[in-house]
Scaffold this motif. Structure first.
Motif: not given
Length: 367
Positions: A186-215
């Motif tokens: 397949y060849k797909i022409t995709y018109f992206l209207e928005g992509f957001v990756l939501y993150r939260k602070m990890s309790e194990i490492v001192s950096k954000p980790v993925t919570d969920y995403y929407e596009y």
């Protein structure tokens, strides 16, 4: 019965019966809303299908589909705001007006209760941009299943933003994304209207980790090699992707035939449930629980080997797709569900991405 209708009935019989009458035909002119001049080369298509065309020098187009669908009609042209028509008029010429885009628009991102009021900052550091691109491809293309056979040919069209608290990564595109899926042809022409990756602070490492995403976006599918002449291996692969997929599930749910298609639904405790539906004239309304689990018979092979209920429930929770419903939603016969943001998918359904994507008008090939 008139002669014309009689001939049409005979033709429909030889072409496959009711599909002839179910055909959608939309035609009209695409013009500039200010000058009323025709727009040549505008893309006109039913979202997430293979049904698409472009306008001629007079701005005229005729678009046909074999099935009736609730998938919106999309009209797009570079430099103009896209038009999305939910129920386009049929069998008559219609004038569609496109408005020019305003200059200097910033990134577009999906509106949620977590969104910050301040504008996100555009990423300039190459390492940060590379990390954002890697995350985007991981979730947008899919986290499994032949992802390396699926490529975005114009990655330089992407812009990357981040909020001040670094808990949201926002990605937009300056032009349609061109995606080649060599595995499914397949060849797909995709018109992206928005992509957001939501993150939260990890309790194990001192950096954000993925919570969920929407596009969100609109797409047009075309066969990559020889349109209309699909090789046997691609037919087999497409069928394999379809069975047990989100599209397969949605169609079965729309027709109230989940069990016949090998699907079972459970609550969050892995107890069997039925999802309530209401049949409308041209779609099915679904009244879902807030959280539900879905598993297909393909993924239930190992369950037959045990009779221990705790083991079975554990397996269901680990192997099933998870659906989080924000509200009621509708599904048409093609499996198109709406509104697009009514559901959040995790598990198998959440991993599908563009690497497993099939057009809404796909039908399994006969064996």
């Amino acid at each position: 019965m008139s002669k014309a209708l009689l001939y049409l009935s005979i033709l429909c019989f030889y072409l496959g019966g009711e599909n002839c009458f179910a055909q959608q035909i939309v035609r009209g002119f695409v013009v500039d809303s200010s000058t009323q001049k025709p727009i040549e080369g505008a893309a006109v298509f039913f979202d997430k299908t293979t049904y698409g065309t472009i306008t001629n020098k007079n701005g005229f187009f005729v678009l046909k589909s074999r099935e009736q669908t609730k998938s919106p009609l999309i009209i797009r042209y570079l430099g103009y705001q896209p038009e999305k028509i939910i129920d386009p008029p049929q069998q008559k010429n219609v004038k569609f007006l496109l408005k020019k885009k305003e200059e200097g628009l910033e990134a577009v991102w999906i509106n949620t209760k977590h969104q910050k009021k301040e504008k996100p900052k555009k990423l300039s550091d190459e390492n940060e941009k590379y990390e954002a691109l890697s995350l985007f491809k991981y979730f947008f293309l899919g986290t499994r299943f032949h992802i390396y056979d699926t490529k975005i040919l114009n990655e330089d069209a992407l812009d990357y933003y981040i909020t001040e608290d670094k808990l949201q990564i926002i990605i937009s595109a300056k032009e349609p994304l061109v995606i080649e899926n060599e595995y499914l042809d397949y060849k797909i022409t995709y018109f992206l209207e928005g992509f957001v990756l939501y993150r939260k602070m990890s309790e194990i490492v001192s950096k954000p980790v993925t919570d969920y995403y929407e596009y969100h976006g609109t797409a047009l599918f075309k066969d990559l090699q020889k349109p209309g002449r699909i090789r046997k291996k691609f037919r087999r692969r497409r069928n394999e992707m379809y069975y047990g997929s989100r599209l397969h599930f949605m169609r079965a749910l729309a027709n109230n035939e989940l069990e016949n298609h090998g699907f079972k639904t459970f609550n969050i405790e892995a107890d069997s449930i039925n999802i309530q539906t209401i049949t409308k004239e041209d779609f099915t309304e679904v009244l879902p629980p807030k959280e539900s689990l879905v598993i297909h018979k393909i993924d239930m092979i190992h369950i037959k080997r045990t009779k221990n209920q705790d083991t079975i429930k554990h397996y269901i929770k680990s192997a099933a797709s998870s659906i989080h419903a924000k509200r009621n939603f509708g599904i048409d016969k093609m499996g198109n569900f709406f509104p697009w943001n009514a559901l959040i998918f995790e598990g198998r359904f959440g991993r599908e991405g563009m690497a497993r994507a099939l057009p809404l008008d796909f039908n399994p090939y006969p064996n």
